[in-house]
Design an enzyme around this catalytic site. Structure first.
Site, PDB file in Angstrom:
ATOM      1  N   GLU A 186       0.829  -1.219   0.000  1.00  0.00           N
ATOM      2  CA  GLU A 186       0.000   0.000   0.000  1.00  0.00           C
ATOM      3  C   GLU A 186       0.861   1.267   0.000  1.00  0.00           C
ATOM      4  O   GLU A 186       1.696   1.441   0.886  1.00  0.00           O
ATOM      5  CB  GLU A 186      -0.909  -0.014   1.242  1.00  0.00           C
ATOM      6  CG  GLU A 186      -1.908   1.119   1.248  1.00  0.00           C
ATOM      7  CD  GLU A 186      -2.857   1.079   2.451  1.00  0.00           C
ATOM      8  OE1 GLU A 186      -2.927   0.033   3.132  1.00  0.00           O
ATOM      9  OE2 GLU A 186      -3.504   2.103   2.692  1.00  0.00           O
ATOM     10  N   ASP A 231       4.339 -14.370  11.787  1.00  0.00           N
ATOM     11  CA  ASP A 231       2.992 -14.810  11.424  1.00  0.00           C
ATOM     12  C   ASP A 231       2.026 -13.644  11.605  1.00  0.00           C
ATOM     13  O   ASP A 231       1.594 -13.350  12.720  1.00  0.00           O
ATOM     14  CB  ASP A 231       2.622 -16.000  12.328  1.00  0.00           C
ATOM     15  CG  ASP A 231       1.272 -16.602  11.996  1.00  0.00           C
ATOM     16  OD1 ASP A 231       0.424 -15.910  11.402  1.00  0.00           O
ATOM     17  OD2 ASP A 231       1.056 -17.777  12.352  1.00  0.00           O
ATOM     18  N   LYS A 253      -6.969  -0.642  11.936  1.00  0.00           N
ATOM     19  CA  LYS A 253      -6.378  -1.069  10.658  1.00  0.00           C
ATOM     20  C   LYS A 253      -5.179  -0.184  10.347  1.00  0.00           C
ATOM     21  O   LYS A 253      -4.151  -0.668   9.865  1.00  0.00           O
ATOM     22  CB  LYS A 253      -7.427  -1.004   9.548  1.00  0.00           C
ATOM     23  CG  LYS A 253      -6.996  -1.641   8.227  1.00  0.00           C
ATOM     24  CD  LYS A 253      -6.260  -0.698   7.303  1.00  0.00           C
ATOM     25  CE  LYS A 253      -5.884  -1.386   5.994  1.00  0.00           C
ATOM     26  NZ  LYS A 253      -5.095  -0.495   5.111  1.00  0.00           N
ATOM     27  N   HIS A 307      -2.261  10.379  -0.246  1.00  0.00           N
ATOM     28  CA  HIS A 307      -2.415   8.995  -0.694  1.00  0.00           C
ATOM     29  C   HIS A 307      -2.663   8.922  -2.193  1.00  0.00           C
ATOM     30  O   HIS A 307      -2.062   8.110  -2.890  1.00  0.00           O
ATOM     31  CB  HIS A 307      -3.573   8.355   0.069  1.00  0.00           C
ATOM     32  CG  HIS A 307      -3.748   6.904  -0.221  1.00  0.00           C
ATOM     33  ND1 HIS A 307      -2.920   5.942   0.325  1.00  0.00           N
ATOM     34  CD2 HIS A 307      -4.611   6.243  -1.010  1.00  0.00           C
ATOM     35  CE1 HIS A 307      -3.301   4.761  -0.122  1.00  0.00           C
ATOM     36  NE2 HIS A 307      -4.323   4.921  -0.938  1.00  0.00           N
TER      37      HIS A 307
HETATM   38  P1  NAD Z   1       9.736 -23.208  16.015  1.00  0.00           P
HETATM   39  O1  NAD Z   1       9.168 -24.463  16.570  1.00  0.00           O
HETATM   40  O2  NAD Z   1      10.193 -23.221  14.599  1.00  0.00           O
HETATM   41  O3  NAD Z   1      10.940 -22.671  16.900  1.00  0.00           O
HETATM   42  C1  NAD Z   1      10.988 -22.687  18.279  1.00  0.00           C
HETATM   43  C2  NAD Z   1      12.187 -23.498  18.747  1.00  0.00           C
HETATM   44  O4  NAD Z   1      13.396 -22.739  18.616  1.00  0.00           O
HETATM   45  C3  NAD Z   1      12.068 -23.858  20.195  1.00  0.00           C
HETATM   46  O5  NAD Z   1      11.622 -25.165  20.309  1.00  0.00           O
HETATM   47  C4  NAD Z   1      13.478 -23.675  20.767  1.00  0.00           C
HETATM   48  O6  NAD Z   1      14.034 -24.908  21.173  1.00  0.00           O
HETATM   49  C5  NAD Z   1      14.309 -23.132  19.630  1.00  0.00           C
HETATM   50  N1  NAD Z   1      15.099 -21.940  20.042  1.00  0.00           N
HETATM   51  C6  NAD Z   1      16.391 -21.670  19.738  1.00  0.00           C
HETATM   52  N2  NAD Z   1      16.801 -20.491  20.246  1.00  0.00           N
HETATM   53  C7  NAD Z   1      15.747 -19.958  20.884  1.00  0.00           C
HETATM   54  C8  NAD Z   1      15.531 -18.748  21.596  1.00  0.00           C
HETATM   55  N3  NAD Z   1      16.488 -17.816  21.755  1.00  0.00           N
HETATM   56  N4  NAD Z   1      14.296 -18.523  22.108  1.00  0.00           N
HETATM   57  C9  NAD Z   1      13.318 -19.433  21.947  1.00  0.00           C
HETATM   58  N5  NAD Z   1      13.461 -20.599  21.295  1.00  0.00           N
HETATM   59  C10 NAD Z   1      14.652 -20.878  20.754  1.00  0.00           C
HETATM   60  O7  NAD Z   1       8.703 -22.009  16.082  1.00  0.00           O
HETATM   61  P2  NAD Z   1       7.586 -21.529  17.095  1.00  0.00           P
HETATM   62  O8  NAD Z   1       7.922 -20.141  17.443  1.00  0.00           O
HETATM   63  O9  NAD Z   1       7.307 -22.513  18.183  1.00  0.00           O
HETATM   64  O10 NAD Z   1       6.308 -21.537  16.112  1.00  0.00           O
HETATM   65  C11 NAD Z   1       6.100 -20.518  15.176  1.00  0.00           C
HETATM   66  C12 NAD Z   1       5.399 -21.083  13.946  1.00  0.00           C
HETATM   67  O11 NAD Z   1       4.179 -21.724  14.300  1.00  0.00           O
HETATM   68  C13 NAD Z   1       5.029 -20.004  12.985  1.00  0.00           C
HETATM   69  O12 NAD Z   1       5.451 -20.387  11.701  1.00  0.00           O
HETATM   70  C14 NAD Z   1       3.489 -19.977  13.034  1.00  0.00           C
HETATM   71  O13 NAD Z   1       2.963 -19.557  11.806  1.00  0.00           O
HETATM   72  C15 NAD Z   1       3.151 -21.395  13.351  1.00  0.00           C
HETATM   73  N6  NAD Z   1       1.840 -21.720  13.955  1.00  0.00           N
HETATM   74  C16 NAD Z   1       0.970 -20.768  14.429  1.00  0.00           C
HETATM   75  C17 NAD Z   1      -0.226 -21.143  15.019  1.00  0.00           C
HETATM   76  C18 NAD Z   1      -1.146 -20.095  15.569  1.00  0.00           C
HETATM   77  O14 NAD Z   1      -0.816 -18.920  15.559  1.00  0.00           O
HETATM   78  N7  NAD Z   1      -2.336 -20.424  16.073  1.00  0.00           N
HETATM   79  C19 NAD Z   1      -0.536 -22.506  15.135  1.00  0.00           C
HETATM   80  C20 NAD Z   1       0.369 -23.453  14.659  1.00  0.00           C
HETATM   81  C21 NAD Z   1       1.570 -23.070  14.098  1.00  0.00           C
END
Ligand code: NAD
Length: 425
Positions: free
Chosen positions: A84, A284, A268, A382
């Site tokens: 946008e 996300d 928004k 805009h």
């Molecule tokens: P992930 O599982 O890819 O990463 C998290 C992992 O990174 C942890 O298990 C941890 O061991 C590791 N890690 C390494 N260094 C870290 C640090 N400094 N801090 C924290 N963890 C560290 O990702 P996630 O964040 O658990 O999940 C995000 C994904 O899940 C996104 O892609 C999202 O779109 C998706 N998702 C979203 C929903 C929802 O919003 N309802 C549902 C399901 C999946």
């Protein structure tokens, strides 16, 4: 002490190559990273193919830079991915106003997410609740076993709580909630894994039947908050004295606080800024959007996420608070080459710092919108930018783009059919 300044006058007038060079220098980007920024590398087909299903290609969007940000005494240049026009210009202008008012102050809570386990067919809900809470430490320990990395980094399971939904379309149910500190991750995968693992234990303790085991996007334990001030005299125009400008902006916000129809648009505008950074950093945006709007309705009525008021010196003050479940690790943040470069340009060290930057951008974007709406109206700026997009949409190339754009602006008729007409002349 970081001496770099995000105040770069005339940046918008530079060539794209000059702008990219300056930002590359700001973030010490290496040759590969510069190529990602320039669209020569970026997300490749084979990487894309591993990210989602049924991939047939990749899709690009512009990456712009929000300037003038000073947040908690530190200067940031803000990568923003958005289709946008006028969002990036607006936010940079507003960030300058806030900078001149002393900069934006941003804070955040610990990065705690909520996981939900839905339990049905519970015979004795009070007894089931007591049984769960009595074994809280065991539940937390089990959740912590799943991700030793997270625990080592200082995160992990924090608390267990129970809520009863007594009247739902299928009768009563009990919700066991796990509060989990996700450190620098968004945490959805981590929390979902924990909820799924805890389910059999919870069934045993409650005597009920577990159905859903999933994170909540109403991340109201993971909030970010920004405040800022704009001196009234900076808001004066030729026609409007500063104090009147402040008054009109406060009135604009009051409208959004009181009316959901206005609040939706007000919010928004905030999310124009927030989402652009969420996208740039590979986070996300659906999760962030869901959280923001649910939070805006937390009192039972949808309202504005921000507030603006006049302080005792007559200056404009603003405050924005929203849930920001965003990470600097996990998800696409480290997989998408563009997201990696964007995170490097931002230079944030933690997910909390990233959330603080995002809420500051939201506050500035909100200021830009209210400012435009209470002065010349949103369309003046805009539509000038929109005219370029229309010229391109009509098929203009090269110097035709400028010619068609200028004519539409001069005539005050900025429409696709007019662009097509001018092009065929
Ligand atoms: P992930 O599982 O890819 O990463 C998290 C992992 O990174 C942890 O298990 C941890 O061991 C590791 N890690 C390494 N260094 C870290 C640090 N400094 N801090 C924290 N963890 C560290 O990702 P996630 O964040 O658990 O999940 C995000 C994904 O899940 C996104 O892609 C999202 O779109 C998706 N998702 C979203 C929903 C929802 O919003 N309802 C549902 C399901 C999946």
């Amino acid at each position: 002490m970081d001496k770099r300044t995000s105040r770069i006058p005339g940046f918008y007038d530079w060539s794209l190559a000059e702008r990219a060079a300056r930002i590359s220098q700001w973030a010490s980007l290496d040759a590969d990273e510069r190529e990602v920024l320039g669209g020569m590398m970026g997300l490749g087909l084979s990487q894309a193919d591993r990210m989602i299903e049924n991939v047939v290609g990749v899709f690009a969007l512009p990456l712009g830079i929000g300037l003038n940000f000073c947040i908690n005494g530190r200067d940031y240049v803000i990568p923003m991915v958005i289709e946008e026009p006028s969002v990036v210009a607006g936010v940079s202008y507003a960030a300058k106003l806030l900078r001149d008012g002393g900069g934006i102050t941003a804070t955040s809570s610990e990065p705690v997410m909520i996981g939900q386990v839905q339990v049905l067919d519970v015979g004795d809900p009070p007894a089931a609740e007591a049984a769960v809470l009595a074994r809280k430490s065991e539940i937390l320990a089990l959740a912590d076993e799943l991700d030793p990395v997270m625990v080592k980094l200082g995160g992990g399971a924090r608390d267990v709580r129970v809520r009863h939904l007594r009247r739902t379309p299928v009768g009563s149910m009990m919700i066991v909630e796990l509060l989990y500190d996700c450190r620098d991750a968004m945490g959805a995968n981590t929390v979902n894994t924990a909820c799924e693992t805890l389910a059999p234990l919870i069934e045993g303790l409650t005597g009920g039947r577990v159905n859903l085991r999933i994170l909540s996007n109403l991340a109201d334990q993971r909030l970010a908050m920004a405040t800022g001030r704009v001196p009234a005299e900076l808001l004066a125009t030729d026609e409007i004295p500063g104090p009147v400008a402040v008054e009109r902006m406060v009135e604009a916000c009051a409208f959004a606080v009181a009316d959901p129809y206005r609040a939706a648009t007000h919010n928004k505008g905030i999310m124009n800024g927030v989402d652009a950074v969420v996208l740039a950093t590979g986070n996300d945006w659906r999760a962030v959007e869901a959280g923001a709007h649910a939070y805006a309705a937390r009192d039972g009525r949808y309202s504005a996420l921000s507030e603006w008021w006049q302080d005792k010196d007559g200056d404009l003050r603003g405050r924005l608070e929203l849930p920001l479940a965003v990470g600097t690790v996990g998800g696409a943040t480290r997989v998408h080459p563009g997201a990696r470069v964007a995170l490097k340009i931002l230079g944030v060290r933690t997910a909390r710092e990233l959330a603080e930057v995002m809420v500051a951008v939201g506050l500035a974007q909100n200021l830009a919108a209210i400012r435009a709406l209470t002065t010349t109206g949103i369309q003046a700026g805009h539509m000038r930018l929109h005219a370029r997009q229309l010229a391109v949409a009509a098929g203009a190339t090269g110097e035709q783009v400028d010619r068609v754009t200028q004519r539409m602006i001069a005539d005050g008729v900025i429409r696709l059919d007019r662009a097509e007409e001018l092009l065929s002349e």
